[in-house]
Design an enzyme around this catalytic site. Structure first.
Site, short mmCIF file in Angstrom:
data_model
loop_
_atom_site.label_atom_id
_atom_site.label_comp_id
_atom_site.label_asym_id
_atom_site.label_seq_id
_atom_site.Cartn_x
_atom_site.Cartn_y
_atom_site.Cartn_z
N ASP A 5 44.65 31.72 43.70
CA ASP A 5 44.73 33.16 43.91
C ASP A 5 46.20 33.55 43.84
O ASP A 5 47.00 33.17 44.70
CB ASP A 5 44.16 33.53 45.29
CG ASP A 5 44.15 35.03 45.54
OD1 ASP A 5 44.72 35.79 44.74
OD2 ASP A 5 43.55 35.45 46.56
N GLU A 45 43.27 33.55 39.33
CA GLU A 45 42.82 34.84 39.85
C GLU A 45 43.97 35.82 40.06
O GLU A 45 45.01 35.47 40.61
CB GLU A 45 42.09 34.63 41.18
CG GLU A 45 41.63 35.92 41.84
CD GLU A 45 40.76 35.66 43.06
OE1 GLU A 45 40.90 36.40 44.04
OE2 GLU A 45 39.95 34.71 43.03
N GLU A 81 40.10 42.60 42.35
CA GLU A 81 40.14 42.84 43.80
C GLU A 81 40.78 44.18 44.11
O GLU A 81 40.35 44.89 45.02
CB GLU A 81 40.91 41.70 44.47
CG GLU A 81 41.23 41.91 45.94
CD GLU A 81 42.06 40.77 46.50
OE1 GLU A 81 42.72 40.98 47.53
OE2 GLU A 81 42.06 39.66 45.93
N ASP A 129 36.10 44.62 45.47
CA ASP A 129 35.89 44.61 46.92
C ASP A 129 35.07 45.83 47.27
O ASP A 129 35.49 46.96 47.01
CB ASP A 129 37.23 44.64 47.66
CG ASP A 129 37.08 44.40 49.16
OD1 ASP A 129 36.36 45.19 49.81
OD2 ASP A 129 37.67 43.44 49.69
N HIS A 151 35.06 40.42 46.05
CA HIS A 151 36.11 39.90 46.92
C HIS A 151 35.68 40.02 48.38
O HIS A 151 35.35 41.11 48.84
CB HIS A 151 37.40 40.70 46.71
CG HIS A 151 38.45 40.45 47.73
ND1 HIS A 151 38.74 41.34 48.73
CD2 HIS A 151 39.27 39.38 47.92
CE1 HIS A 151 39.71 40.86 49.49
NE2 HIS A 151 40.04 39.67 49.03
N GLU A 180 32.02 34.82 47.83
CA GLU A 180 33.25 34.33 48.46
C GLU A 180 33.13 34.39 49.97
O GLU A 180 32.64 35.37 50.53
CB GLU A 180 34.45 35.18 48.03
CG GLU A 180 35.75 34.76 48.71
CD GLU A 180 36.95 35.59 48.30
OE1 GLU A 180 38.09 35.15 48.54
OE2 GLU A 180 36.76 36.70 47.75
#
Length: 394
Positions: free
Chosen positions: A214, A240, A268, A291, A318, A338
Site C-alpha cells: 500500500d 496499491e 480509496e 471506500d 477499502h 479487506e
C-alpha cells in the site's frame, strides 16, 4: 401501513480511533514511518499525525423516522461534516419518506456541486446515505445485504492490512497488505529497504500467501515502476494507490509497465461514478477500491460496482467494516474483502471501528459467515458510553 418519513437529522463528532482510524495513540503501526506525499519534507516522514492525518475526527449521523426508529452511521468528517449535515443537507431529508434514498442522494450531490464533488463533502454525503440504509433496514427488519438483493456466497474471505503479514497468515487470512515505508525522497537506500522488507516477509509466509504494498499516493511513475519490477521476484500480488488520485494518465502507464501478472489497484481516495469512470475507461487499474464511507455511500457504490462489472474489473472496497461487508457479500465481482487490522502491533484481531460501534463483527480464521450479517440494518449500534458532541444543534 404508511411509509414513515424522516423526522429529524442529527450530526455528532467523536475523537479517538473509530471511523477516523488514524487517530491512534503513539506507537501504533499505522503511524510508523509510512511513505506519504509529505515524504518530500523530512520533518513529516516519521509520523503521519505530524502533518495532520488525524485532525478531522469521526462524523456520526443519526436519522430519526416518525415511527421512532433511528438509523445511524460513522465516517470521517468531524466538525466540518457536522456543519454540512446540519446547516445544509438536512433540508433534503427531513419530511422525506425513508425510502426516498435515491432522490435524497441526487439532491444532496447536486446541491453541493459548487463546493463539493469529492473529499469531505462526499464523506458527509456517504455518512448520510449509510444512515439512511441502516434506517430502512431497521424499519423493514432486514439486513442491508438483503435490501441489496441478497448474498451471492455463504461467507466472506478476507485479506488483512497491517504491518505483520506473517501474523495475518497465522490468523487465517488469504493475504497481507503492508504499508510501504520508504518513498522516492529516501532514494536508492529506501528502495532497497522496501524490497528487503518484502523479501523478508515472503520468506516468512511462503510462496502461496498474497503480499501487497500500500503506497498511499506517495510515489511517482518512475519509482512505482522500479518498485514493481524489483518486487516481481518476491511475488508481489499488487501495488496499491502508488500515485496521486488524480493522475489517471500515470496509472494507465503504470499498469502497462508492471510485470505480467502483477495487479495495479487504486480508488480509496476516489469518489462517485464519474471519478471511477475515469479510472476504468482509461485502463488505470485491475481492481478498484472505493471506500463506502467516502465514495458516496451504498447508493453510489451500486453504480460504481455496475460500471466496474462492465469493464471486467473487480471491486474490493477499502476497509470500512460492516458498511462494506454488507455490500461485498452481494456482488459477484467482489470476491473478497479487506480487514484493516487496527491492533497497535497488528498481532490480534480487534473491531476496526472500536470503540464506537457495538456488535461489530470480525473475521474468524480469515472468514465471516453470511449469517453473522443477518441483523437489521448494518447490525451494529452506537456506543452511547462515548461522549458525543453536537456542535451545530438545531
Amino acid at each position: 401501513m404508511s411509509t414513515p418519513t424522516i423526522k429529524h437529522v442529527r450530526a455528532f463528532t467523536l475523537t479517538g480511533r473509530g471511523a477516523d482510524y488514524h487517530d491512534q495513540e503513539t506507537g501504533h503501526w499505522i503511524d510508523d514511518h509510512i511513505s506519504t506525499p509529505l515524504g518530500r519534507y523530512p520533518e513529516y516522514r516519521q509520523s503521519r499525525q505530524s502533518f495532520g492525518i488525524n485532525v478531522l475526527g469521526t462524523l456520526v449521523v443519526e436519522i430519526e423516522a416518525t415511527d421512532g426508529t433511528v438509523g445511524f452511521s460513522v465516517t470521517t468528517g468531524g466538525e466540518i461534516g457536522a456543519f454540512i449535515v446540519e446547516k445544509h443537507l438536512a433540508r433534503f431529508l427531513e419530511g422525506a419518506k425513508v425510502t426516498d434514498i435515491e432522490k435524497i442522494w441526487d439532491q444532496m450531490f447536486h446541491a453541493t456541486l459548487f463546493y463539493g464533488r469529492k473529499g469531505i463533502v462526499l464523506n458527509t454525503i456517504s455518512g448520510i446515505d449509510l444512515a439512511l440504509w441502516d434506517l430502512l433496514g431497521k424499519i423493514r427488519q432486514e439486513p442491508v445485504h438483503q435490501l441489496l438483493g441478497g448474498a451471492v456466497r455463504d461467507e466472506l474471505q478476507f485479506y488483512a492490512t497491517g504491518s505483520r503479514p506473517d501474523l495475518a497468515k497465522d490468523m487465517g487470512f488469504i493475504g497481507g497488505k503492508m504499508p510501504l515505508q520508504y518513498g522516492p525522497n529516501e532514494g536508492e537506500e529506501g528502495l532497497r529497504k522496501n524490497l528487503e522488507h518484502l523479501a523478508e516477509m515472503r520468506e516468512k509466509v511462503g510462496t502461496d500467501f498474497w503480499l501487497m504494498f500500500d503506497c498511499w499516493m506517495s510515489l511517482d511513475l518512475n519509482y512505482a515502476t522500479r518498485l514493481a519490477k524489483g518486487a516481481a521476484e518476491f511475488g508481489l500480488k499488487w501495488i496499491e494507490e502508488a500515485l496521486a488520485p488524480d493522475d489517471y494518465w500515470g496509472y494507465a502507464a503504470l499498469r502497462k509497465n508492471v510485470p505480467n501478472g502483477m495487479l495495479v489497484t487504486t480508488g480509496e481516495h476516489e469518489a462517485t461514478r464519474w471519478g471511477f469512470r475515469m479510472l476504468l475507461e482509461m485502463g488505470c487499474c485491475d481492481i478498484i477500491q472505493p471506500d463506502v464511507g467516502w465514495c458516496g455511500g451504498i447508493t453510489e457504490l451500486i453504480k460504481i460496482s455496475a460500471l466496474a462489472d462492465a469493464h471486467n474489473a473487480m471491486v474490493v472496497p477499502h476497509g470500512s467494516s460492516v458498511y462494506s461487508y454488507h455490500f461485498v457479500i452481494t456482488r459477484t465481482n467482489s470476491p473478497f474483502a479487506e480487514f484493516l487490522n487496527m491492533s497497535p502491533k497488528a498481532d490480534e484481531i480487534v473491531p476496526m471501528f472500536s470503540p464506537q460501534l457495538i456488535g461489530e463483527p470480525v473475521p474468524i480464521n480469515g472468514r465471516m459467515r453470511a449469517s453473522v450479517l443477518d441483523k437489521p440494518g448494518f447490525g451494529v449500534e452506537l456506543n452511547t458510553a462515548l461522549k458525543l458532541n453536537r456542535p451545530y444543534a438545531r
